[in-house]
Design a protein around this motif. Structure first.
Motif, PDB file in Angstrom:
ATOM      1  N   LEU A 101       0.830  -1.207   0.000  1.00  8.02           N
ATOM      2  CA  LEU A 101       0.000   0.000   0.000  1.00  8.02           C
ATOM      3  C   LEU A 101       0.861   1.253   0.000  1.00  8.02           C
ATOM      4  N   LEU A 102       1.959   1.223   0.757  1.00 12.38           N
ATOM      5  CA  LEU A 102       2.831   2.389   0.839  1.00 12.38           C
ATOM      6  C   LEU A 102       3.543   2.666  -0.474  1.00 12.38           C
ATOM      7  N   LEU A 103       3.670   1.650  -1.324  1.00 13.05           N
ATOM      8  CA  LEU A 103       4.385   1.802  -2.588  1.00 13.05           C
ATOM      9  C   LEU A 103       3.463   2.158  -3.744  1.00 13.05           C
ATOM     10  N   ARG A 104       2.205   2.369  -3.467  1.00 13.82           N
ATOM     11  CA  ARG A 104       1.288   2.823  -4.512  1.00 13.82           C
ATOM     12  C   ARG A 104       1.462   4.333  -4.716  1.00 13.82           C
ATOM     13  N   PRO A 105       1.412   4.800  -5.959  1.00 12.65           N
ATOM     14  CA  PRO A 105       1.662   6.225  -6.245  1.00 12.65           C
ATOM     15  C   PRO A 105       0.791   7.174  -5.439  1.00 12.65           C
ATOM     16  N   GLN A 106      -0.468   6.796  -5.179  1.00 16.74           N
ATOM     17  CA  GLN A 106      -1.381   7.688  -4.481  1.00 16.74           C
ATOM     18  C   GLN A 106      -0.950   7.942  -3.038  1.00 16.74           C
ATOM     19  N   ILE A 107      -0.196   7.007  -2.449  1.00 17.21           N
ATOM     20  CA  ILE A 107       0.187   7.106  -1.044  1.00 17.21           C
ATOM     21  C   ILE A 107       1.655   7.463  -0.881  1.00 17.21           C
ATOM     22  N   ALA A 108       2.485   6.980  -1.796  1.00 13.02           N
ATOM     23  CA  ALA A 108       3.937   7.137  -1.658  1.00 13.02           C
ATOM     24  C   ALA A 108       4.378   8.590  -1.557  1.00 13.02           C
ATOM     25  N   ALA A 109       3.637   9.506  -2.180  1.00 14.52           N
ATOM     26  CA  ALA A 109       4.032  10.922  -2.182  1.00 14.52           C
ATOM     27  C   ALA A 109       4.057  11.524  -0.786  1.00 14.52           C
ATOM     28  N   SER A 110       3.303  10.952   0.144  1.00  8.60           N
ATOM     29  CA  SER A 110       3.234  11.509   1.493  1.00  8.60           C
ATOM     30  C   SER A 110       4.051  10.712   2.504  1.00  8.60           C
ATOM     31  N   ILE A 111       4.862   9.774   2.021  1.00 11.91           N
ATOM     32  CA  ILE A 111       5.637   8.911   2.898  1.00 11.91           C
ATOM     33  C   ILE A 111       7.106   9.329   2.879  1.00 11.91           C
ATOM     34  N   PRO A 112       7.771   9.412   4.035  1.00 10.51           N
ATOM     35  CA  PRO A 112       9.196   9.778   4.060  1.00 10.51           C
ATOM     36  C   PRO A 112      10.039   8.781   3.260  1.00 10.51           C
ATOM     37  N   PRO A 113      11.110   9.247   2.626  1.00 12.72           N
ATOM     38  CA  PRO A 113      11.953   8.372   1.787  1.00 12.72           C
ATOM     39  C   PRO A 113      12.477   7.144   2.516  1.00 12.72           C
ATOM     40  N   GLN A 114      12.871   7.300   3.783  1.00 13.41           N
ATOM     41  CA  GLN A 114      13.412   6.160   4.507  1.00 13.41           C
ATOM     42  C   GLN A 114      12.358   5.086   4.741  1.00 13.41           C
ATOM     43  N   THR A 115      11.116   5.514   4.925  1.00  9.17           N
ATOM     44  CA  THR A 115      10.031   4.549   5.101  1.00  9.17           C
ATOM     45  C   THR A 115       9.735   3.830   3.787  1.00  9.17           C
ATOM     46  N   LEU A 116       9.770   4.570   2.683  1.00  8.09           N
ATOM     47  CA  LEU A 116       9.577   3.950   1.371  1.00  8.09           C
ATOM     48  C   LEU A 116      10.674   2.935   1.080  1.00  8.09           C
ATOM     49  N   ALA A 117      11.898   3.245   1.498  1.00 13.45           N
ATOM     50  CA  ALA A 117      13.007   2.311   1.276  1.00 13.45           C
ATOM     51  C   ALA A 117      12.776   1.009   2.034  1.00 13.45           C
ATOM     52  N   ARG A 118      12.266   1.112   3.252  1.00 14.33           N
ATOM     53  CA  ARG A 118      11.963  -0.101   4.027  1.00 14.33           C
ATOM     54  C   ARG A 118      10.841  -0.902   3.380  1.00 14.33           C
ATOM     55  N   ALA A 119       9.842  -0.197   2.874  1.00 18.12           N
ATOM     56  CA  ALA A 119       8.741  -0.887   2.185  1.00 18.12           C
ATOM     57  C   ALA A 119       9.260  -1.617   0.953  1.00 18.12           C
ATOM     58  N   GLN A 120      10.158  -0.985   0.211  1.00 19.74           N
ATOM     59  CA  GLN A 120      10.729  -1.610  -0.969  1.00 19.74           C
ATOM     60  C   GLN A 120      11.541  -2.849  -0.601  1.00 19.74           C
ATOM     61  N   GLU A 121      12.279  -2.789   0.496  1.00 22.00           N
ATOM     62  CA  GLU A 121      13.047  -3.943   0.960  1.00 22.00           C
ATOM     63  C   GLU A 121      12.128  -5.106   1.311  1.00 22.00           C
ATOM     64  N   MET A 122      11.015  -4.797   1.974  1.00 22.70           N
ATOM     65  CA  MET A 122      10.065  -5.849   2.324  1.00 22.70           C
ATOM     66  C   MET A 122       9.457  -6.471   1.074  1.00 22.70           C
ATOM     67  N   LEU A 123       9.149  -5.639   0.076  1.00 25.45           N
ATOM     68  CA  LEU A 123       8.606  -6.153  -1.183  1.00 25.45           C
ATOM     69  C   LEU A 123       9.595  -7.117  -1.830  1.00 25.45           C
ATOM     70  N   ASP A 124      10.869  -6.732  -1.881  1.00 23.83           N
ATOM     71  CA  ASP A 124      11.881  -7.572  -2.509  1.00 23.83           C
ATOM     72  C   ASP A 124      12.100  -8.870  -1.737  1.00 23.83           C
ATOM     73  N   ASP A 125      11.968  -8.818  -0.410  1.00 27.79           N
ATOM     74  CA  ASP A 125      12.177 -10.015   0.404  1.00 27.79           C
ATOM     75  C   ASP A 125      11.004 -10.986   0.330  1.00 27.79           C
ATOM     76  N   GLU A 126       9.794 -10.461   0.263  1.00 26.70           N
ATOM     77  CA  GLU A 126       8.612 -11.307   0.419  1.00 26.70           C
ATOM     78  C   GLU A 126       7.882 -11.608  -0.882  1.00 26.70           C
TER      79      GLU A 126
END
Length: 407
Positions: A101-126
């Motif tokens: 959800l955090l990596l969807r364009p509609q939401i990602a714009a309001s999320i801090p970069p470090q949080t987006l990076a963690r979300a991306q790591e979780m996506l790649d792992d899972e």
């Protein structure tokens, strides 16, 4: 304000002085005092009018330093509070496994970069990336030995997508239940809303059929969740920002087709190759007698890194049962039937546990041997260089290479 007070006292004093001069018949002094009083009053009135006009002019309103500082502080506090609330919500969503959800364009714009990076790591792992390309769906279901190969199954183009590496576990589904997933009506297909109250566990609490008191059996946190119908699986997928995979997507992720110029793609019968091996999957012949943790049987994973696409539990897809079949064998079935793929711990025949085989069940069926995993399209995520680069993942290009890696 103090200017007006001093002015008022001065005027009062002049009035008293003028009165005394008048009583003493000193007309000249009385006349001069009257003029001074009038001048003082006129000056006060003029100053008041000037200040009022100045304060009402655009861009010229006077504010005291204390007022300006207080307003700025309130505004900054409101902004800080909003940022903190957003960060807290993002952290909660990461804890719940809702990184997609955090990596969807509609939401990602309001999320801090470090949080987006963690979300991306979780996506790649899972999740595992399945590249775009053609796949054959419905291959081998015609039961006709003389059917020409070009009519055996249907070639379907699949866009690139991510697929869960593992089947959804009891532990993951527990978060959905605890978050009130069975009460959040927007997550559910409209036609099933009147029946949601029937989706309860063995003690009458909303949740999978074989749970008790709103929780899964002890020691099975990493086992696939079962006893959930197609609608429950779809609601969970929406909650985490994903969806159920389509039949062609599921087949492509397991069979990993090899494209051939001017010909139909070549694809594996099982995720690990062409030959059946009961040691690489949890079927009846494996002797487990039930589900196992979703990360077991690593030797049987797909080329892309998805575990237990074959065995452990059947998996719901978003497609209707009978869809994508060969046009030579049209099948008319109840529209409420949904496709399941992959076989389960109690599947006896190996031909029912291949990437090609499709089975089905009622969308409201809540069985001990059916679970699911989720998917999400690349087009639904924010652009990422790592996600887009080399989508072919070094696929082999010749039949000889294919035969070598599938032995």
């Amino acid at each position: 304000m103090y200017r007006y007070l001093v002015g008022g006292i001065a005027v009062a004093g002049l009035v008293v002085l003028g009165g005394l001069a008048w009583l003493s018949h000193n007309l000249l002094l009385a006349y001069m005092v009257a003029l001074l009083s009038a001048a003082l009053i006129a000056g006060m009135l003029f100053y008041r009018a000037f200040q009022k006009k100045l304060s009402s002019s655009p861009g010229m309103k006077a504010k005291s330093p204390a007022t300006t500082t207080a307003a700025s502080t309130r505004e900054q506090n409101a902004m800080d509070s909003e940022v903190n609330d957003s960060q807290d919500l993002a952290e909660l969503m990461l804890e719940q496994g809702r990184y997609a959800l955090l990596l969807r364009p509609q939401i990602a714009a309001s999320i801090p970069p470090q949080t987006l990076a963690r979300a991306q790591e979780m996506l790649d792992d899972e999740m595992t990336l399945v590249p775009c390309g053609d796949t054959i769906v419905g291959k081998g279901v015609s039961d006709s030995a003389d059917l020409p190969e070009h009519l055996d199954g249907r070639v379907v183009h699949v866009e690139g997508f991510y697929l869960d590496r593992y089947q959804v576990t009891n532990e993951q589904y527990q978060r959905f239940v605890d978050a009130g997933g069975y009460e959040q009506l927007p997550l559910w297909d409209p036609e099933i809303v009147p029946a949601i109250l029937e989706f309860v566990d063995s003690t009458g609490i909303g949740g999978p059929r074989y749970w008790k008191n709103g929780t899964y059996p002890s020691g099975q946190a990493k086992h696939p969740v079962v006893g959930v119908c197609w609608y429950e699986a779809a609601a969970y997928a929406r909650w985490v920002g994903k969806r159920l995979p389509t039949d062609p997507e599921w087949v492509k992720s397991g069979s990993w087709p090899v494209p051939l110029p001017g010909s139909r793609p070549i694809q594996r019968k099982f995720p690990w190759g062409e030959a059946f091996d009961q040691n690489k999957t949890n079927l009846w012949g494996s002797g487990k007698g039930g589900t196992t943790p979703v990360d077991d049987f690593a030797d049987g994973m797909s080329v892309g890194g998805a575990y237990q696409l074959i065995g452990n539990v059947w998996e719901w897809t978003s497609s209707r049962f009978g869809a994508w079949q060969s046009s030579m064998r049209p099948l008319i079935l109840d529209a409420s039937m949904r496709s399941v793929r992959g076989g389960a711990f109690d599947t006896y025949f190996e031909n029912q546990a291949s990437c090609d085989f499709q089975s089905g069940d009622k969308a409201v069926a809540r069985k001990r041997n059916i679970g699911f995993r989720c998917a999400i399209g690349l087009c639904d995520l924010i652009p990422d260089d790592a996600m887009q680069a080399d989508e072919t993942l070094d696929q082999v290009e010749t039949y000889e290479e294919f035969a070598e890696v599938t032995q």
